[in-house]
Design an enzyme around this catalytic site. Structure first.
Site, PDB file in Angstrom:
ATOM      1  N   CYS A 100      36.265  25.022  44.887  1.00 37.07           N
ATOM      2  CA  CYS A 100      36.468  24.866  43.456  1.00 37.07           C
ATOM      3  C   CYS A 100      37.632  23.909  43.169  1.00 37.07           C
ATOM      4  CB  CYS A 100      36.659  26.237  42.797  1.00 37.07           C
ATOM      5  SG  CYS A 100      36.445  26.210  41.011  1.00 37.07           S
TER       6      CYS A 100
ATOM      7  N   HIS B 105      32.274  29.894  45.076  1.00 39.20           N
ATOM      8  CA  HIS B 105      33.412  30.595  45.688  1.00 39.20           C
ATOM      9  C   HIS B 105      32.973  31.516  46.823  1.00 39.20           C
ATOM     10  CE1 HIS B 105      36.726  29.577  42.884  1.00 39.20           C
ATOM     11  NE2 HIS B 105      35.707  29.305  42.076  1.00 39.20           N
TER      12      HIS B 105
ATOM     13  N   GLU C  85      34.699  32.916  48.995  1.00 34.86           N
ATOM     14  CA  GLU C  85      35.668  34.016  49.220  1.00 34.86           C
ATOM     15  C   GLU C  85      35.398  35.202  48.302  1.00 34.86           C
ATOM     16  OE1 GLU C  85      36.129  31.496  47.415  1.00 34.86           O
ATOM     17  OE2 GLU C  85      37.710  31.727  45.925  1.00 34.86           O
TER      18      GLU C  85
END
Lengths: 229, 81
Positions: free
Chosen positions: A90, A198, A200
Protein backbone atom coordinates in the site's frame (compact mmCIF):
# COMPACT_ATOMS: atom_id res chain seq x y z
CA UNK A 1 13.08 -16.46 19.54
CA UNK A 2 12.31 -17.29 15.97
CA UNK A 3 15.00 -18.79 13.79
CA UNK A 4 13.19 -17.59 10.66
CA UNK A 5 14.63 -14.91 8.40
CA UNK A 6 15.14 -11.50 9.93
CA UNK A 7 12.77 -9.03 8.28
CA UNK A 8 13.16 -5.30 8.83
CA UNK A 9 9.76 -3.58 9.18
CA UNK A 10 10.17 0.14 8.55
CA UNK A 11 8.10 2.74 10.36
CA UNK A 12 7.78 6.22 8.88
CA UNK A 13 5.90 9.01 10.65
CA UNK A 14 2.31 8.18 9.70
CA UNK A 15 2.85 4.48 9.03
CA UNK A 16 0.04 2.54 10.71
CA UNK A 17 0.28 -1.05 9.49
CA UNK A 18 3.73 -1.76 10.91
CA UNK A 19 2.33 -3.58 13.97
CA UNK A 20 0.17 -5.85 11.84
CA UNK A 21 3.05 -6.49 9.43
CA UNK A 22 5.34 -7.49 12.29
CA UNK A 23 2.64 -9.68 13.87
CA UNK A 24 1.88 -11.43 10.59
CA UNK A 25 5.56 -12.06 9.88
CA UNK A 26 6.01 -13.47 13.37
CA UNK A 27 2.99 -15.71 12.90
CA UNK A 28 4.61 -17.09 9.75
CA UNK A 29 7.85 -17.85 11.55
CA UNK A 30 9.96 -14.83 10.62
CA UNK A 31 11.85 -12.59 12.99
CA UNK A 32 10.52 -9.07 12.44
CA UNK A 33 12.78 -6.22 13.53
CA UNK A 34 11.33 -2.74 13.79
CA UNK A 35 13.29 0.03 12.05
CA UNK A 36 12.60 3.75 12.45
CA UNK A 37 12.72 5.89 9.31
CA UNK A 38 15.60 7.98 10.65
CA UNK A 39 17.94 4.98 10.82
CA UNK A 40 20.84 5.09 8.39
CA UNK A 41 21.48 1.34 8.39
CA UNK A 42 19.40 -1.83 8.45
CA UNK A 43 19.85 -4.18 11.42
CA UNK A 44 22.64 -6.73 11.04
CA UNK A 45 21.47 -9.94 9.43
CA UNK A 46 18.50 -8.35 7.69
CA UNK A 47 17.31 -10.79 5.02
CA UNK A 48 14.23 -8.91 3.87
CA UNK A 49 12.54 -5.53 4.22
CA UNK A 50 8.87 -4.58 4.50
CA UNK A 51 7.66 -1.04 3.88
CA UNK A 52 4.18 -1.23 5.47
CA UNK A 53 1.04 0.71 4.75
CA UNK A 54 -0.14 3.96 6.24
CA UNK A 55 0.04 7.63 5.47
CA UNK A 56 3.73 8.47 5.67
CA UNK A 57 4.33 12.18 6.16
CA UNK A 58 0.58 12.73 5.95
CA UNK A 59 0.57 11.82 2.25
CA UNK A 60 1.65 15.43 1.68
CA UNK A 61 2.40 16.45 -1.91
CA UNK A 62 1.86 12.93 -3.30
CA UNK A 63 1.62 9.62 -1.48
CA UNK A 64 5.14 8.37 -0.78
CA UNK A 65 6.82 11.42 -2.31
CA UNK A 66 8.42 12.60 0.91
CA UNK A 67 9.08 9.22 2.54
CA UNK A 68 11.30 8.46 -0.39
CA UNK A 69 13.84 10.92 1.06
CA UNK A 70 13.83 9.40 4.56
CA UNK A 71 17.31 8.41 5.75
CA UNK A 72 16.36 4.72 5.93
CA UNK A 73 15.60 4.67 2.19
CA UNK A 74 19.30 4.82 1.41
CA UNK A 75 20.17 1.47 3.04
CA UNK A 76 16.90 0.05 1.70
CA UNK A 77 17.96 1.07 -1.80
CA UNK A 78 21.40 -0.47 -1.31
CA UNK A 79 19.81 -3.64 0.05
CA UNK A 80 17.51 -3.85 -2.97
CA UNK A 81 20.33 -3.12 -5.41
CA UNK A 82 22.30 -6.04 -3.99
CA UNK A 83 19.37 -8.39 -4.55
CA UNK A 84 17.74 -8.32 -1.11
CA UNK A 85 13.96 -8.81 -1.16
CA UNK A 86 11.88 -5.73 -0.44
CA UNK A 87 8.09 -5.80 -0.10
CA UNK A 88 6.07 -2.59 -0.23
CA UNK A 89 2.46 -2.77 0.90
CA UNK A 90 0.00 0.00 0.00
CA UNK A 91 1.80 3.18 1.11
CA UNK A 92 5.01 1.13 0.97
CA UNK A 93 4.20 0.40 -2.67
CA UNK A 94 3.62 4.10 -3.29
CA UNK A 95 6.96 4.92 -1.67
CA UNK A 96 8.82 2.35 -3.79
CA UNK A 97 7.27 3.80 -6.96
CA UNK A 98 8.17 7.34 -5.98
CA UNK A 99 11.70 6.16 -5.14
CA UNK A 100 12.05 4.65 -8.59
CA UNK A 101 12.56 1.16 -7.15
CA UNK A 102 9.32 0.05 -8.80
CA UNK A 103 7.77 1.12 -12.10
CA UNK A 104 4.68 3.26 -12.40
CA UNK A 105 2.84 5.52 -10.01
CA UNK A 106 -0.28 5.26 -7.81
CA UNK A 107 -2.98 7.82 -8.49
CA UNK A 108 -6.23 8.70 -6.85
CA UNK A 109 -8.89 6.01 -7.21
CA UNK A 110 -11.10 6.42 -10.24
CA UNK A 111 -14.22 6.77 -8.06
CA UNK A 112 -12.61 9.42 -5.84
CA UNK A 113 -13.38 7.35 -2.78
CA UNK A 114 -11.38 5.52 -0.19
CA UNK A 115 -12.09 1.83 -0.72
CA UNK A 116 -12.03 -0.74 2.06
CA UNK A 117 -12.98 -4.21 0.84
CA UNK A 118 -11.85 -7.78 0.44
CA UNK A 119 -10.80 -8.23 -3.19
CA UNK A 120 -9.60 -11.12 -5.29
CA UNK A 121 -6.26 -10.78 -7.02
CA UNK A 122 -4.66 -13.25 -9.40
CA UNK A 123 -1.03 -14.24 -9.73
CA UNK A 124 0.12 -12.98 -13.14
CA UNK A 125 3.79 -13.89 -13.02
CA UNK A 126 5.93 -16.43 -11.25
CA UNK A 127 9.27 -15.07 -12.34
CA UNK A 128 10.10 -13.01 -9.24
CA UNK A 129 12.07 -14.09 -6.18
CA UNK A 130 8.79 -14.09 -4.23
CA UNK A 131 6.95 -16.50 -6.48
CA UNK A 132 8.65 -19.86 -5.98
CA UNK A 133 5.49 -21.30 -4.42
CA UNK A 134 2.94 -19.33 -6.45
CA UNK A 135 0.99 -20.66 -9.40
CA UNK A 136 -0.03 -18.65 -12.44
CA UNK A 137 -3.68 -17.73 -12.18
CA UNK A 138 -3.77 -18.52 -8.47
CA UNK A 139 -6.46 -16.45 -6.77
CA UNK A 140 -5.84 -14.72 -3.47
CA UNK A 141 -8.45 -12.88 -1.42
CA UNK A 142 -6.84 -9.97 0.40
CA UNK A 143 -8.32 -6.71 1.71
CA UNK A 144 -7.55 -3.36 0.17
CA UNK A 145 -7.95 -0.03 1.95
CA UNK A 146 -6.72 2.92 -0.04
CA UNK A 147 -7.69 6.19 -1.65
CA UNK A 148 -4.76 6.28 -4.07
CA UNK A 149 -4.34 2.78 -5.44
CA UNK A 150 -4.99 3.49 -9.07
CA UNK A 151 -1.75 2.25 -10.63
CA UNK A 152 -0.63 3.97 -13.81
CA UNK A 153 2.00 3.27 -16.42
CA UNK A 154 1.90 4.40 -20.04
CA UNK A 155 1.26 1.85 -22.80
CA UNK A 156 4.95 1.41 -23.52
CA UNK A 157 5.78 0.74 -19.88
CA UNK A 158 2.89 -1.70 -19.47
CA UNK A 159 3.97 -3.65 -22.55
CA UNK A 160 7.55 -3.83 -21.28
CA UNK A 161 6.42 -4.98 -17.83
CA UNK A 162 4.17 -7.64 -19.32
CA UNK A 163 6.96 -8.88 -21.57
CA UNK A 164 9.34 -9.17 -18.62
CA UNK A 165 6.83 -10.73 -16.25
CA UNK A 166 6.86 -7.77 -13.89
CA UNK A 167 3.09 -7.59 -13.44
CA UNK A 168 2.85 -9.67 -10.28
CA UNK A 169 -0.87 -9.35 -9.50
CA UNK A 170 -4.04 -8.11 -11.13
CA UNK A 171 -7.40 -7.46 -9.54
CA UNK A 172 -9.93 -10.03 -10.75
CA UNK A 173 -12.32 -7.11 -11.25
CA UNK A 174 -11.64 -3.42 -11.72
CA UNK A 175 -11.69 -1.89 -8.25
CA UNK A 176 -9.96 1.48 -8.55
CA UNK A 177 -9.32 2.24 -12.21
CA UNK A 178 -5.77 0.87 -12.25
CA UNK A 179 -4.37 0.46 -15.76
CA UNK A 180 -4.68 -3.21 -16.72
CA UNK A 181 -6.24 -3.88 -13.28
CA UNK A 182 -2.66 -4.00 -11.96
CA UNK A 183 -2.58 -4.67 -8.23
CA UNK A 184 1.13 -5.32 -7.81
CA UNK A 185 4.40 -5.11 -9.75
CA UNK A 186 8.01 -6.15 -9.30
CA UNK A 187 11.24 -4.56 -10.42
CA UNK A 188 13.12 -6.01 -13.35
CA UNK A 189 15.40 -8.11 -11.14
CA UNK A 190 12.35 -9.57 -9.36
CA UNK A 191 13.51 -8.82 -5.82
CA UNK A 192 11.34 -5.78 -5.12
CA UNK A 193 7.57 -6.28 -4.98
CA UNK A 194 4.86 -3.74 -4.31
CA UNK A 195 1.12 -4.28 -4.05
CA UNK A 196 -1.88 -2.27 -2.89
CA UNK A 197 -3.74 -5.12 -1.10
CA UNK A 198 -2.71 -5.80 2.49
CA UNK A 199 -1.37 -9.34 2.94
CA UNK A 200 -0.55 -8.60 6.59
CA UNK A 201 -4.29 -8.24 7.28
CA UNK A 202 -5.08 -11.61 5.69
CA UNK A 203 -3.15 -14.26 7.56
CA UNK A 204 -5.60 -15.45 10.22
CA UNK A 205 -8.92 -17.14 9.32
CA UNK A 206 -10.40 -15.82 12.56
CA UNK A 207 -10.24 -12.33 11.04
CA UNK A 208 -11.26 -13.08 7.46
CA UNK A 209 -9.57 -14.22 4.28
CA UNK A 210 -6.06 -15.64 4.38
CA UNK A 211 -4.78 -14.77 0.92
CA UNK A 212 -1.96 -12.78 2.46
CA UNK A 213 -0.14 -15.88 3.63
CA UNK A 214 1.10 -16.76 0.14
CA UNK A 215 2.39 -13.22 -0.41
CA UNK A 216 4.25 -12.99 2.89
CA UNK A 217 5.60 -16.51 2.57
CA UNK A 218 6.86 -15.40 -0.83
CA UNK A 219 8.86 -12.73 0.97
CA UNK A 220 10.19 -15.28 3.46
CA UNK A 221 11.12 -17.66 0.62
CA UNK A 222 12.96 -14.82 -1.09
CA UNK A 223 14.66 -13.91 2.18
CA UNK A 224 15.95 -17.45 2.53
CA UNK A 225 17.56 -17.39 -0.93
CA UNK A 226 21.31 -16.98 -0.83
CA UNK A 227 22.11 -13.64 -2.43
CA UNK A 228 25.34 -11.74 -2.68
CA UNK A 229 25.16 -9.11 0.04
CA UNK B 1 13.13 35.94 -4.95
CA UNK B 2 9.64 34.52 -5.05
CA UNK B 3 8.27 32.08 -7.57
CA UNK B 4 5.32 29.77 -8.01
CA UNK B 5 5.48 26.25 -9.36
CA UNK B 6 2.25 25.14 -11.00
CA UNK B 7 1.78 21.38 -11.22
CA UNK B 8 -0.86 19.94 -13.51
CA UNK B 9 -2.01 16.45 -14.39
CA UNK B 10 -0.58 15.75 -17.83
CA UNK B 11 -2.91 15.87 -20.78
CA UNK B 12 -4.64 12.54 -21.24
CA UNK B 13 -3.96 11.48 -17.66
CA UNK B 14 -7.08 10.59 -15.73
CA UNK B 15 -7.96 13.30 -13.22
CA UNK B 16 -10.85 12.04 -11.06
CA UNK B 17 -10.72 15.16 -8.90
CA UNK B 18 -11.03 17.42 -11.94
CA UNK B 19 -13.90 15.33 -13.28
CA UNK B 20 -15.73 15.62 -9.97
CA UNK B 21 -15.16 19.37 -9.86
CA UNK B 22 -16.36 19.71 -13.46
CA UNK B 23 -19.46 17.69 -12.66
CA UNK B 24 -20.17 19.80 -9.58
CA UNK B 25 -19.84 23.00 -11.63
CA UNK B 26 -22.26 21.64 -14.23
CA UNK B 27 -24.66 20.71 -11.45
CA UNK B 28 -24.54 24.33 -10.33
CA UNK B 29 -25.55 25.36 -13.83
CA UNK B 30 -22.19 26.55 -15.14
CA UNK B 31 -21.49 25.75 -18.77
CA UNK B 32 -18.26 23.89 -18.11
CA UNK B 33 -16.80 21.47 -20.62
CA UNK B 34 -14.06 20.16 -18.37
CA UNK B 35 -12.04 21.02 -15.29
CA UNK B 36 -8.60 19.81 -14.26
CA UNK B 37 -7.21 20.13 -10.74
CA UNK B 38 -3.53 20.66 -10.09
CA UNK B 39 -1.58 22.21 -7.26
CA UNK B 40 0.67 25.18 -6.73
CA UNK B 41 3.72 25.64 -4.58
CA UNK B 42 4.92 29.11 -3.65
CA UNK B 43 8.65 29.08 -3.17
CA UNK B 44 10.79 31.84 -1.69
CA UNK B 45 14.37 31.38 -2.84
CA UNK B 46 17.50 32.80 -1.28
CA UNK B 47 18.96 33.77 -4.64
CA UNK B 48 18.05 36.92 -6.55
CA UNK B 49 19.47 35.64 -9.81
CA UNK B 50 16.60 34.66 -12.15
CA UNK B 51 18.60 32.11 -14.15
CA UNK B 52 19.86 30.42 -11.00
CA UNK B 53 16.37 30.45 -9.53
CA UNK B 54 14.81 28.97 -12.64
CA UNK B 55 17.39 26.17 -12.77
CA UNK B 56 16.87 25.41 -9.09
CA UNK B 57 13.08 25.41 -9.43
CA UNK B 58 13.20 23.09 -12.43
CA UNK B 59 15.45 20.71 -10.52
CA UNK B 60 13.25 20.71 -7.41
CA UNK B 61 10.17 20.21 -9.54
CA UNK B 62 11.68 17.13 -11.16
CA UNK B 63 13.08 15.83 -7.85
CA UNK B 64 10.05 16.26 -5.66
CA UNK B 65 7.28 18.68 -6.53
CA UNK B 66 5.97 16.88 -9.62
CA UNK B 67 5.96 13.26 -10.72
CA UNK B 68 7.00 13.49 -14.37
CA UNK B 69 5.11 10.30 -15.21
CA UNK B 70 1.76 11.94 -14.66
CA UNK B 71 2.35 15.63 -14.00
CA UNK B 72 3.78 18.62 -15.82
CA UNK B 73 5.02 21.78 -14.18
CA UNK B 74 5.49 25.41 -15.07
CA UNK B 75 7.42 28.03 -13.19
CA UNK B 76 6.16 31.57 -12.76
CA UNK B 77 8.05 34.45 -11.23
CA UNK B 78 6.44 37.19 -9.24
CA UNK B 79 6.56 40.55 -10.98
CA UNK B 80 9.43 42.60 -9.54
CA UNK B 81 8.32 46.03 -8.31
Amino acid sequence: MSDGPRIAVVTFPGTNDDDDAALALELLGAEPVRVWHAETALPGGTAGVVLPGGFSYGDYLRCGAIARFAPVMEPVGTFAASGGPVLGICNGFQILCEAGLLPGVLRQNRQEQFICADVTITVESTSSAFASAWELGQELVIPIKHGEGNWYGDAELVAALEARGQIAFRYAEDVNGAVGRVAGVTNEAGNVLGLMPHPEHAVDSLLGPTGGVAVLEGLLDAARLPVAR
Amino acid sequence: MKATVLIRPKEGILDPQGEAVGEALRTLGYAVTSARVGRLVDVDLETDDPAEAEAALAAMSRDLLANPMIESFTIEFEERT
